[in-house]
Each structure stands twice: as C-alpha cells, then as structure tokens.
Design a protein around this motif. Structure first.
Motif, PDB file in Angstrom:
ATOM      1  N   PHE A  98      -9.086  -2.158  -5.774  1.00 43.63           N
ATOM      2  CA  PHE A  98      -8.659  -1.156  -5.658  1.00 43.63           C
ATOM      3  C   PHE A  98      -8.368  -0.983  -3.419  1.00 43.63           C
ATOM      4  N   ASN A  99      -9.381  -1.646  -3.676  1.00 41.30           N
ATOM      5  CA  ASN A  99      -9.521  -1.851  -1.684  1.00 41.30           C
ATOM      6  C   ASN A  99      -8.191  -2.359  -1.382  1.00 41.30           C
ATOM      7  N   ASP A 100      -8.021  -3.455  -1.973  1.00 42.56           N
ATOM      8  CA  ASP A 100      -7.060  -4.129  -1.078  1.00 42.56           C
ATOM      9  C   ASP A 100      -5.589  -3.458  -1.834  1.00 42.56           C
ATOM     10  N   ALA A 101      -5.401  -2.865  -2.845  1.00 41.06           N
ATOM     11  CA  ALA A 101      -4.219  -2.157  -2.405  1.00 41.06           C
ATOM     12  C   ALA A 101      -3.481  -1.008  -1.858  1.00 41.06           C
ATOM     13  N   SER A 102      -5.175  -0.622  -1.147  1.00 39.20           N
ATOM     14  CA  SER A 102      -4.774   0.336  -0.162  1.00 39.20           C
ATOM     15  C   SER A 102      -4.441  -0.293   1.542  1.00 39.20           C
ATOM     16  N   VAL A 103      -5.287  -1.279   1.294  1.00 37.38           N
ATOM     17  CA  VAL A 103      -4.693  -2.073   2.439  1.00 37.38           C
ATOM     18  C   VAL A 103      -3.101  -2.489   2.465  1.00 37.38           C
ATOM     19  N   ALA A 104      -2.621  -2.653   1.223  1.00 41.08           N
ATOM     20  CA  ALA A 104      -1.344  -3.285   1.015  1.00 41.08           C
ATOM     21  C   ALA A 104      -0.165  -2.406   1.477  1.00 41.08           C
TER      22      ALA A 104
END
Length: 390
Positions: A98-104
């Motif tokens: 989830f968090n890494d998707a926002s980072v992308a």
C-alpha cells in the motif's frame, strides 16, 4: 488496501437489473452464491467443491473486450513550486504494498512534473491516536501543501487538523471524508479488482480450492474478501474458499506481522487451498513464504508485487496482483493541485478507468487476459454488480 469505505453498492436502473438477472443465469447462480458467503468473524471456508478441477463458467455474453478509460489525457503540469508532504501508514516505504504504491505516484510526479520538495513521515506500530494529528500538523506548519494522508487510519485526525489549516490542501486515501472543503478523498472500488483476482484464482487452482488472507477485519478489507469470493464463484460455482483475518478490527498489527501471515496461509494450504490471495500489507511477505514452501501459487495486492524488490525471492509463485492504483490517485491529485483544478480528480477509482485492475508480470496469466477483460467490461458497463460485503 486498508481504508474504511463508506460508499455503498451502486444501484442500477430497471434495465440494469434485467442485465444483472441475465448474467446471474448465465453464471449458473454464481453471483447469488457469492452474495451469501459467510462472514465467520475470524476464519472459515465457504461451501463448495475443492475435490478436483473447477467447473469453469464463461464470462457474460456480449462483454468481450477491456473497458476503455474515459479519462482525458492532459500534458503534465509544472509542479516545481509545490512542496508535498506525505504521512505514511504503518509499514512506510518498503512495505511492497500500500505505502509503496503511494510512493510510486510521488516518484512519477517528480519525474514527469518536476515536483519540488517532498517530505515523508512514518507511522509507528501501536502509536497513540494523536500521533497522526501531530504528523499532519507538522507537515502543514512546515508549509507543505498539499498534505497526503496515506490510509483510512488518518480519518479522525484529518477531520481535526484540516480545519486548523484552511489554506492547506489535504488528501486522504481510502476514506470518504465529506464536508471539509480543503480535503479530497481518494477512494477505490477494491471489490471490483478483487473480483478479477478471484477469477484468476479459480482458473489457476488445480484443486478448485483457494484462500483469502486479510490483514485486519475492517469493512475495507472485507471489500477485498467479498470481491474475491464473488469473482471465484462467478468463474467456478463449485469452488471452495478459505478465508481468515490476522487480527480483529482495531488491532492494526495484522498489516505488519509476516509470521502470522505465514501461519494463517500454512493452515489454508494444509486444508487444500493451492492459490492464496492476500490483502494484508507487509504481512503478505509471510503469506508468500508459506505459499512458496508448499509449491503453491499466490496473488498479490495493491502494487505489482511480482516486481517489488522486497518480495523478489517469492516472485516465482506470484501469478498476478490486484492493482489498486494508488500511484495513479496520488499522481492525479498532485497534477490537479498543480493545475488548481481539483474537479478533475475522479470520485472513485474503479475498473472503468483502470483505477483497479490486474497485473500480468511474469506471463503466468497471459492465457486469461481475454477472459479477465471480458469480466472487466461486464463490471464497467453494469452487467455485473460486485458485492462490497461478504
């Protein structure tokens, strides 16, 4: 993945209801069965087969082809003057989900819009509720604008902090916050993407027996469960489905406990499941580990987990991921702020705009693309109404 939805199921007009009835007949009552799936509170399995190959059903007639996005493509705006603050959910960068998707989405904005300064603040496991308010206030006081709250856990905090900073724009992922003019909700049709994951699981299961592992038993994660069960039963009415949550509502450790994820997945594998879909954040690493040890198959969530470095050792068992395009939502929101036109942000990121979809990395489900795209089209045009509750 893990935010509290407040949106209800979409209701159709009379013609749509007739279409749904036709689809239900074509699918041999599969969707009706999906709507009756049991909510066991902590785990269990729905009635079904699980004794051999699935009796597969075809997608609805006339639904061939992927839906076309109605979003207007605009050239990226210049965002060099923006200073964007991000308050992460538990797990932060590196959760492979989830968090890494926002980072992308943030990284794409930097590359394509020349986004200026950014600041990221992490959440702590077991932290007091007011810690979320502190993070949001810190970013706003330091002049970051907009401020993006990653996850429904920030819902109460943003309702308190946003009115204190009326000149600061806020966005919150996975929570429908209304009545605050400086807050933009970024919400998704998780049940629709999970429906596609269920179709994948049914087609790839050799035992006609699959599993779902949820991180925390909240209404949001139950949307994943409901969609997965509906998709699996639409594709294979005789399928058997295991489902279990790692922790009850209020205990967010379920999103950051790979050991528990491994334990629960192992139990489902021992019961006969051979494809497991997780919606458990960083705990999904434990699910993948158990699946690999058993020689089974897994479906990831949120990000394309086949390509995530932090779970690279398990990529050989990840046949697909349900893509929840948080990266798209973050990027689109930043672009809208840069253009000073928030009206362009979709009210919901669903299959019709590829806000939720499926990944094909690794080539393990290339044979299913026509089938999956037919189901996508049927959902987008209203032939299939996906339940958002188990």
């Amino acid at each position: 993945m893990r935010r509290t939805p407040t949106e209800g199921r979409r209701s159709g007009a009379g013609t749509r209801r007739r279409s749904v009835a036709t689809v239900a007949l074509l699918l041999s009552g599969a969707l009706a069965l999906a709507g009756c799936a049991k909510d066991t509170g902590g785990g269990g399995s729905s009635a079904g087969g699980g004794t051999g190959p699935c009796q597969l059903s075809a997608p609805p007639a006339g639904a061939a082809g992927a839906p076309s996005s109605t979003a207007q493509q605009q050239p990226p705006p210049s965002a060099g003057a923006l200073r964007v603050g991000v308050a992460f959910d538990i797990g932060g960068r590196g959760d492979a989900s989830f968090n890494d998707a926002s980072v992308a989405g943030l990284d794409r904005a930097k590359a394509e819009m020349g986004l200026g300064e950014t600041k990221e603040l992490d959440a702590g496991a077991g932290e007091p509720e007011d810690a979320k308010q502190t993070r949001l206030r810190q970013l706003a006081r330091e002049g970051f604008n907009p401020v993006i709250a990653v996850g429904y856990a920030y819902a109460d905090a943003i309702k308190i902090v946003a009115p204190e900073f009326p000149g600061t724009k806020f966005a919150i992922i996975d929570e429908q916050v209304d009545g605050l003019p400086n807050v933009t909700p970024l919400v998704f049709a998780e049940e629709q993407g999970s429906f596609l994951a269920g179709v994948v699981a049914a087609h790839k299961s050799k035992n006609c027996h699959v599993g779902f592992v949820g991180g925390v038993q909240t209404p949001l994660i139950q949307k994943f469960e409901a969609g997965f069960e509906a998709g699996a039963k639409a594709a294979a009415p005789n399928i058997k489905i295991e489902e279990k949550y790692l922790t009850p509502a209020g205990d967010f450790s379920g999103f950051q406990d790979p050991n528990k994820g491994s334990e629960v997945a192992t139990g489902q594998l021992e019961s006969g499941a051979d494809v497991i879909y997780h919606a458990a954040g960083a705990s999904g690493k434990g699910v993948f580990g158990a699946v690999k040890g058993a020689g089974a198959q897994a479906i990831g969530v949120d990000s394309d987990q086949y390509n995530q470095p932090t779970v690279a050792e398990y990529k050989d068992v990840i046949i697909s991921s349900m893509l929840k395009r948080i990266d798209m939502a973050v990027y689109d929101y930043i672009a809208a702020v840069a253009r000073n036109d928030l009206s362009t942000v979709p009210k919901k990121f669903d299959v019709a705009i590829d806000g939720v979809t499926y990944s094909t990395s690794g080539g393990k489900i290339d044979d299913l693309k026509p089938t999956l795209d037919a189901y996508k089209a049927a959902i987008a045009n209203g032939q299939i109404q996906v339940p958002d509750k188990p």
